[in-house]
Design a protein around this motif. Structure first.
Motif, PDB file in Angstrom:
ATOM      1  N   LEU A 233      31.621   8.003  12.484  1.00  0.00           N
ATOM      2  CA  LEU A 233      32.640   7.076  12.042  1.00  0.00           C
ATOM      3  C   LEU A 233      34.006   7.743  11.548  1.00  0.00           C
ATOM      4  CD1 LEU A 233      30.964   4.015  10.427  1.00  0.00           C
ATOM      5  CD2 LEU A 233      32.557   4.100  12.414  1.00  0.00           C
ATOM      6  N   MET A 234      33.589   9.081  10.445  1.00  0.00           N
ATOM      7  CA  MET A 234      34.458  10.035  10.184  1.00  0.00           C
ATOM      8  C   MET A 234      35.248  10.684  11.430  1.00  0.00           C
ATOM      9  SD  MET A 234      32.556  11.593   7.034  1.00  0.00           S
ATOM     10  CE  MET A 234      33.896  13.136   6.623  1.00  0.00           C
ATOM     11  N   SER A 235      34.379  11.239  12.217  1.00  0.00           N
ATOM     12  CA  SER A 235      34.751  11.889  13.541  1.00  0.00           C
ATOM     13  C   SER A 235      35.836  10.909  14.088  1.00  0.00           C
ATOM     14  CB  SER A 235      33.709  12.171  14.305  1.00  0.00           C
ATOM     15  OG  SER A 235      34.183  13.068  15.292  1.00  0.00           O
ATOM     16  N   LEU A 236      35.491   9.748  14.338  1.00  0.00           N
ATOM     17  CA  LEU A 236      36.348   8.707  15.196  1.00  0.00           C
ATOM     18  C   LEU A 236      37.584   8.705  14.481  1.00  0.00           C
ATOM     19  CD1 LEU A 236      33.759   6.281  16.349  1.00  0.00           C
ATOM     20  CD2 LEU A 236      35.096   7.755  17.651  1.00  0.00           C
ATOM     21  N   THR A 237      37.681   8.524  13.039  1.00  0.00           N
ATOM     22  CA  THR A 237      38.684   8.366  12.196  1.00  0.00           C
ATOM     23  C   THR A 237      39.807   9.573  12.524  1.00  0.00           C
ATOM     24  OG1 THR A 237      37.326   6.905  10.751  1.00  0.00           O
ATOM     25  CG2 THR A 237      39.735   7.538  10.101  1.00  0.00           C
ATOM     26  N   GLY A 238      38.996  10.751  12.350  1.00  0.00           N
ATOM     27  CA  GLY A 238      39.771  12.011  12.418  1.00  0.00           C
ATOM     28  C   GLY A 238      39.868  12.778  10.938  1.00  0.00           C
ATOM     29  N   ILE A 239      38.656  12.339  10.214  1.00  0.00           N
ATOM     30  CA  ILE A 239      38.529  13.172   8.912  1.00  0.00           C
ATOM     31  C   ILE A 239      38.055  14.317   8.820  1.00  0.00           C
ATOM     32  CG2 ILE A 239      37.744  13.057   6.282  1.00  0.00           C
ATOM     33  CD1 ILE A 239      38.133   9.802   6.816  1.00  0.00           C
ATOM     34  N   PRO A 240      38.425  15.690   8.532  1.00  0.00           N
ATOM     35  CA  PRO A 240      37.801  16.664   8.368  1.00  0.00           C
ATOM     36  C   PRO A 240      36.369  16.532   7.464  1.00  0.00           C
ATOM     37  CG  PRO A 240      39.888  17.073   7.276  1.00  0.00           C
ATOM     38  CD  PRO A 240      39.762  15.609   7.868  1.00  0.00           C
ATOM     39  N   PRO A 241      35.427  17.345   7.640  1.00  0.00           N
ATOM     40  CA  PRO A 241      35.347  18.321   8.753  1.00  0.00           C
ATOM     41  C   PRO A 241      34.544  18.049   9.783  1.00  0.00           C
ATOM     42  CG  PRO A 241      33.682  18.536   7.047  1.00  0.00           C
ATOM     43  CD  PRO A 241      34.334  17.232   6.669  1.00  0.00           C
ATOM     44  N   THR A 242      35.002  17.290  10.791  1.00  0.00           N
ATOM     45  CA  THR A 242      34.311  16.752  11.966  1.00  0.00           C
ATOM     46  C   THR A 242      34.944  17.122  13.012  1.00  0.00           C
ATOM     47  OG1 THR A 242      35.257  14.783  11.763  1.00  0.00           O
ATOM     48  CG2 THR A 242      33.359  14.664  10.749  1.00  0.00           C
ATOM     49  N   ALA A 243      34.527  16.984  14.219  1.00  0.00           N
ATOM     50  CA  ALA A 243      35.080  17.505  15.425  1.00  0.00           C
ATOM     51  C   ALA A 243      36.450  16.488  15.829  1.00  0.00           C
ATOM     52  CB  ALA A 243      34.214  17.428  16.599  1.00  0.00           C
ATOM     53  N   GLY A 244      36.099  15.302  15.411  1.00  0.00           N
ATOM     54  CA  GLY A 244      37.308  14.311  15.651  1.00  0.00           C
ATOM     55  C   GLY A 244      38.710  14.791  15.082  1.00  0.00           C
ATOM     56  N   PHE A 245      38.509  15.507  13.798  1.00  0.00           N
ATOM     57  CA  PHE A 245      39.583  15.889  13.250  1.00  0.00           C
ATOM     58  C   PHE A 245      40.369  17.166  14.090  1.00  0.00           C
ATOM     59  CE2 PHE A 245      41.310  19.342  10.490  1.00  0.00           C
ATOM     60  CZ  PHE A 245      42.598  18.840  10.098  1.00  0.00           C
ATOM     61  N   ALA A 246      39.460  18.089  14.353  1.00  0.00           N
ATOM     62  CA  ALA A 246      40.029  18.992  15.127  1.00  0.00           C
ATOM     63  C   ALA A 246      40.560  18.840  16.572  1.00  0.00           C
ATOM     64  CB  ALA A 246      38.804  20.223  15.304  1.00  0.00           C
ATOM     65  N   ALA A 247      40.013  17.917  17.160  1.00  0.00           N
ATOM     66  CA  ALA A 247      40.505  17.353  18.356  1.00  0.00           C
ATOM     67  C   ALA A 247      41.836  16.580  18.166  1.00  0.00           C
ATOM     68  CB  ALA A 247      39.546  16.392  18.985  1.00  0.00           C
ATOM     69  N   LYS A 248      41.971  15.880  17.223  1.00  0.00           N
ATOM     70  CA  LYS A 248      43.181  15.154  16.982  1.00  0.00           C
ATOM     71  C   LYS A 248      44.113  16.054  16.572  1.00  0.00           C
ATOM     72  CE  LYS A 248      42.604  10.995  15.642  1.00  0.00           C
ATOM     73  NZ  LYS A 248      42.334   9.730  14.835  1.00  0.00           N
ATOM     74  N   PHE A 249      43.849  17.223  15.713  1.00  0.00           N
ATOM     75  CA  PHE A 249      44.903  18.524  15.461  1.00  0.00           C
ATOM     76  C   PHE A 249      45.468  19.040  16.521  1.00  0.00           C
ATOM     77  CE2 PHE A 249      46.059  22.448  14.259  1.00  0.00           C
ATOM     78  CZ  PHE A 249      46.701  22.386  12.915  1.00  0.00           C
ATOM     79  N   PHE A 250      44.592  19.120  17.469  1.00  0.00           N
ATOM     80  CA  PHE A 250      45.051  19.835  18.614  1.00  0.00           C
ATOM     81  C   PHE A 250      46.100  19.043  19.560  1.00  0.00           C
ATOM     82  CE2 PHE A 250      40.942  22.302  18.740  1.00  0.00           C
ATOM     83  CZ  PHE A 250      41.435  23.137  18.020  1.00  0.00           C
TER      84      PHE A 250
END
Lengths: 469, 489
Positions: A370-387
């Protein structure tokens, strides 16, 4: 020999046929699962191996063998393997014909692989249709359930409409350029002045709309909530991950290789799709009470985020989108995997009440996804959203970037509502029973990629960012 | 140099402890593992204080490693005089939090201590980060453990408070993300030192937008008036350890952001926003103090007093005068010590009485002399009594404020006067007078563990009050360098 280009596809199709031929003898789930996972691994290895001879094209230039297609073939194999592993529990509970189920997964993946390696609109269409036809059946494969049948019919009707739109766009493109080959289209377009040909603009719009259906971008998203809700969780995860990755791959190739000269129009169309998807997906998700419907709207929003990279029309931007697709596959399969692991209880939001007190491990995994889907670091979702947001800002779409992050706050609200239910409410139902080791393995892989992708985005770069066609 | 990467070790040791707890620690073993981890963290960070060169304003203990090579983003760590005190406070307060939770946390203790340790990693990492990307990662990492600490182990209104906290802070920080990306796009780097040199490539108009984006993130965390409304709920509902971390460190993260990002990198933006910043700071000081006077709940009262005290900090920072900024940093340190101590005091008595209403107290001094003495010490410190720590910081800030604008100084003095009133009045109602009948028969006096938890903070409050130069000497050079390079665009 051109056939060598299709080794991964042949492996999957071969395994599918073998499963169907042996269907009467396959009574046990493990056999079918093992066969599918093995075929997926073999296909992934084969796609790496065939590229070692260098990038090339075959079948009169229709099928390309390049880093881009290899990247997606590996990703599709991973999707297939994870989906097969995650289905174990559902198959046992639901009396689904095992061999047929896995054969359909394999054939759908074959179609996906064909689509990502096409350098011509027609094989692209063929691949996508093979994928979608199998997906219709997979959604409705739980024949005893009414909602499952309903979902399959809805998906089929909307899907056929979208396919018609896509093929119409292809035919108009052919009418303007006289070819369906990407390189041919590009060279024909370079002779026109950009934006001058109305018919071509319509064609581009139709092709984009047809592909938008596959990734469930607004306004071609209406199928997703119903289809996901009616399908079993692993199938929904397979659709959310696979269909989106393939749709994005196709869009990326079409935008860059075929319609590249119309980048300005494309960028407007894609920006519209992205903005609408993000807003509509995030806001409608707020009111959902069914977990799979919620994830469907979340996947609509994520289609929008992923598209942010393509808007720029540059190789860097497309690479950001593909990175997004890569990580999204793992985090969404992980989330659907948790839903599947919880069985009936995982279907509604209320089922998550007090999960952390009963099963801390699986609650923690869910929190990670869920953190990753939200885009909270340190998860891949954050890195992906950042890019992707970086590439949107680079393209000058600051307002769209702000809109995207604002909606990610909205999305935090519904993702974290699940966390609130899991951690901050008392359980109402008995603890879920233990689930098979195969599912644990799949969840562990998904969680590992989600974590490593976030902690060290550089280390997966070779895998997560494909070379652009 | 030291034998091992001190900052990395201090940052990630707690994370290791959290993993150990989740993997092996049952609820009973968890607190011991957590205590050992936080003490070990304090120990491995010791070389930071021993080997720190106070005369230098440069980053020290620098570590740098490739992280995302394709974007030229490095994993960079380093401390200067401004960040060092907060690393110390973060590691110290973490130990005290475990002391305060020793018996208070009975349910799901393993997860509680794991969340606490993850929060410690985020806190130390944030102050040690030497580039904006890493800073942002730790900034966001802080969110989830605190969300869980409030929402799982908090009071009756915990879920509302936790969600409000999450949404407020996330709304601010996503704008910071866009700001960081915009800076990266123009400057091509996110390293703090490189950005301070490359800032001329940021147009004044662009800086104004960027300042606003970062302000959204920092103002929510500080919290500045009028985005402070999450704080009373979060502080009040959080368990004691959560309140301590919130008041002690989390609030400082926003002010630290101004010092680390806004002032050095966006001088045009700072100049443009100077007056609005003065006004909201002054409003926070006075408005916060008046609202504090009206509170009937002990924890809520301390929470609102934080708004007023953090108003002093932002006021000091945006005077852009030497005494103002030095005072602001000192006030950040002092507020961390004093508000953490007050929350600990409240938590300890709450464990016995299970009420936070001021009217349920009274005459505590009769039953608990040691407790009341310590409470008196911290209350006096909070009121800014000379000889105790807060006095010096407030004095410097007021000096800086008068140097800038006389009315700012007047507002600050007004705030100090109100501050004395509400805190002394609180002490009067809680500790003095006749014993409240509801308290008769309760064993109110502190035990040895609780005294040991409060003692380091009491020691710090007294020693920094008597000899503030010890703290000032650490960050004097850094503040000087910040102002020399940063004020004039």
């Amino acid at each position: 020999m051109s056939l060598a280009l299709l080794v991964p596809e042949l492996i999957l199709a071969g395994m599918a046929l073998a499963l169907i031929l042996a269907a009467r003898r396959i009574q046990q789930t493990p056999v079918a699962v093992a066969g599918t996972v093995l075929a997926a691994m073999a296909a992934a290895l084969a796609s790496v191996w065939v590229l070692s001879g260098g990038a090339r094209a075959g079948f009169e230039g229709m099928i390309a063998l390049d880093g881009y297609s290899q990247f997606f073939k590996v990703l599709i194999s991973a999707t297939l393997a994870l989906a097969a592993l995650l289905s174990v529990r559902n198959l046992d509970a639901e009396h689904v014909p095992r061999a047929e189920y896995h054969a359909l997964l394999l054939l759908a993946s074959t179609g996906m692989m064909l689509a990502v390696s096409s350098r011509d609109l027609l094989p692209l269409y063929l691949g996508l249709e093979l994928m979608t036809l199998c997906a219709y059946i997979l959604v409705g494969i739980r024949v005893e359930r009414q909602e499952s049948n309903e979902a399959a019919i809805k998906y089929f009707l909307l899907g056929s409409f979208a396919s018609a739109v896509l093929i119409y766009g292809i035919s108009l493109t052919y009418a303007v350029t006289g070819t369906t080959d990407f390189a041919g289209i590009a060279s024909a377009l370079s002779k026109h002045g950009t934006g001058s040909n109305l018919l071509l603009l319509v064609a581009i719009g139709l092709v984009a709309a047809g592909l938008a259906f596959k990734i469930a971008a607004v306004p071609m998203h209406a199928w997703a909530p119903d289809a996901y809700q009616g399908a079993s969780a692993p199938v929904a995860g397979f659709l959310a991950a696979g269909s989106k990755a393939v749709g994005l791959a196709a869009l990326g190739r079409v935008c860059l290789a075929a319609y590249g000269s119309e980048a300005r129009v494309l960028s407007v169309v894609l920006a519209g799709l992205a903005g609408l998807s993000i807003v509509v997906g995030s806001i409608i998700a707020l009111s959902q009470t069914d977990m799979k419907r919620l994830l469907a709207y979340s996947s609509i929003a994520h289609a929008g985020y992923a598209l942010l990279g393509l808007i720029a029309g540059t190789g860097d931007g497309a690479s950001a989108t593909m990175t997004y697709a890569f990580y999204y596959v793992f985090m969404t399969l992980g989330t659907f995997g948790v839903v599947a692991a919880l069985g009936e209880r995982g279907e509604t939001l209320d089922g998550y009440r007090g999960l952390a007190a009963q099963r801390p491990g699986i609650a923690l995994l869910m929190l990670l996804f869920l953190m990753s889907l939200t885009g909270i670091p340190p998860t891949a979702g954050f890195a992906a959203k950042f890019f992707v947001i970086l590439s949107a800002v680079r393209a000058g779409h600051i307002a769209l970037a702000v809109l995207a992050v604002a909606c990610s706050v909205v999305s935090a609200f519904f993702y974290m509502r699940v966390a609130v239910l899991m951690y901050m409410n008392a359980p109402r139902e008995p603890a879920p029973s233990r689930f098979p080791a195969a599912m644990s393995a799949a969840l562990a892989v998904a969680a590992l990629v989600t974590l490593i992708g976030g902690i060290s985005p550089g280390s997966l770069a070779r895998w997560a960012a494909p070379p652009i066609p | 140099m030291t034998a091992y990467p001190v900052l990395t070790a201090a940052t990630f040791l707690p994370l290791l402890g959290a993993a150990l707890i989740l993997l092996f620690g049952g609820d009973r073993l968890a607190r011991w593992i957590a205590l050992a981890t936080t003490l070990a963290t304090l120990a491995v960070s010791a070389p930071l204080y021993a080997c720190f060169d106070k005369a230098s304003s440069a980053l020290q203990f620098v570590e740098s490693r490739d992280w995302i090579p394709s974007l030229n983003i490095a994993y960079g760590m380093g401390v200067d005089g401004i960040s060092l005190p907060f690393i110390f406070l973060a590691s110290l307060l973490s130990v005290l939090c475990i002391g305060a939770s020793w018996t208070a946390i009975q349910t799901r203790a393993g997860e509680f201590y794991a969340a606490l340790l993850v929060a410690e990693t985020a806190m130390i990492g944030l102050f040690a980060a030497s580039n904006l990307f890493l800073f942002f990662v730790f900034w966001e990492l802080m969110l989830v453990p605190i969300f869980l600490l409030i929402g799982v182990w908090g009071g009756p209104g915990r879920v509302y408070a936790a969600v409000k906290f999450l949404i407020f802070t996330l709304s601010g920080s996503v704008l910071m993300l866009v700001g960081a990306i915009a800076i990266y796009r123009t400057c091509g780097t996110l390293d703090f030192r490189a950005l301070a040199l490359a800032r001329s490539s940021l147009e004044p108009a662009q800086q104004a937008w960027l300042f606003a984006a970062f302000l959204a993130a920092f103002a929510v965390k500080v919290p500045m008036f009028p985005v402070h409304t999450w704080l009373p709920d979060a502080h009040t509902e959080a368990p004691t350890a959560g309140s301590v971390i919130l008041a002690g460190i989390l609030l400082k993260m926003g002010a630290y952001g101004f010092l680390r990002v806004s002032i050095p990198i966006l001088p045009h933006g700072v100049q443009l926003f100077l007056k609005p910043m003065w006004i909201v700071s002054a409003a926070a000081i006075v408005y916060g103090a008046y609202v504090t006077l009206a509170q009937t709940d002990v924890k809520r009262l301390i929470a609102f007093s934080s708004i007023s005290h953090m108003g002093f900090v932002t006021l000091g920072i945006f005077t852009l005068k030497r005494s103002g900024v030095e005072g602001a940093v000192l006030q950040m340190i002092n507020h961390a010590i004093v508000s953490a101590a007050l929350f600990l005091c409240v938590g300890m008595i709450y464990e016995r009485t299970h009420t936070r209403e001021i009217k349920d107290y009274g005459g505590v001094a009769r039953a608990a002399p040691v407790y009341s003495t310590l409470l008196a010490l911290f209350c006096l410190a909070a009121a800014g009594t000379p000889g105790l720590n807060s006095f010096v910081g407030e004095f410097l800030i007021i000096g800086g404020a008068f140097e800038t604008q006389a009315w700012l100084g007047a507002m600050a003095v007004w705030g100090v006067a109100l501050g004395t009133t509400y805190i002394i009045w609180l002490y009067y109602r809680v500790a003095m007078g006749e014993m409240n009948p509801g308290l008769v028969g309760l064993k109110l006096e502190l035990n040895a563990r609780e005294v040991a938890t409060l003692a380091p903070l009491a020691l710090l409050a007294v020693s920094l009050g008597l000899y503030p130069e010890y703290a000032l000497s650490y960050f004097r050079a850094s503040v000087g360098q910040l102002l020399a390079a940063g004020v004039t665009p």
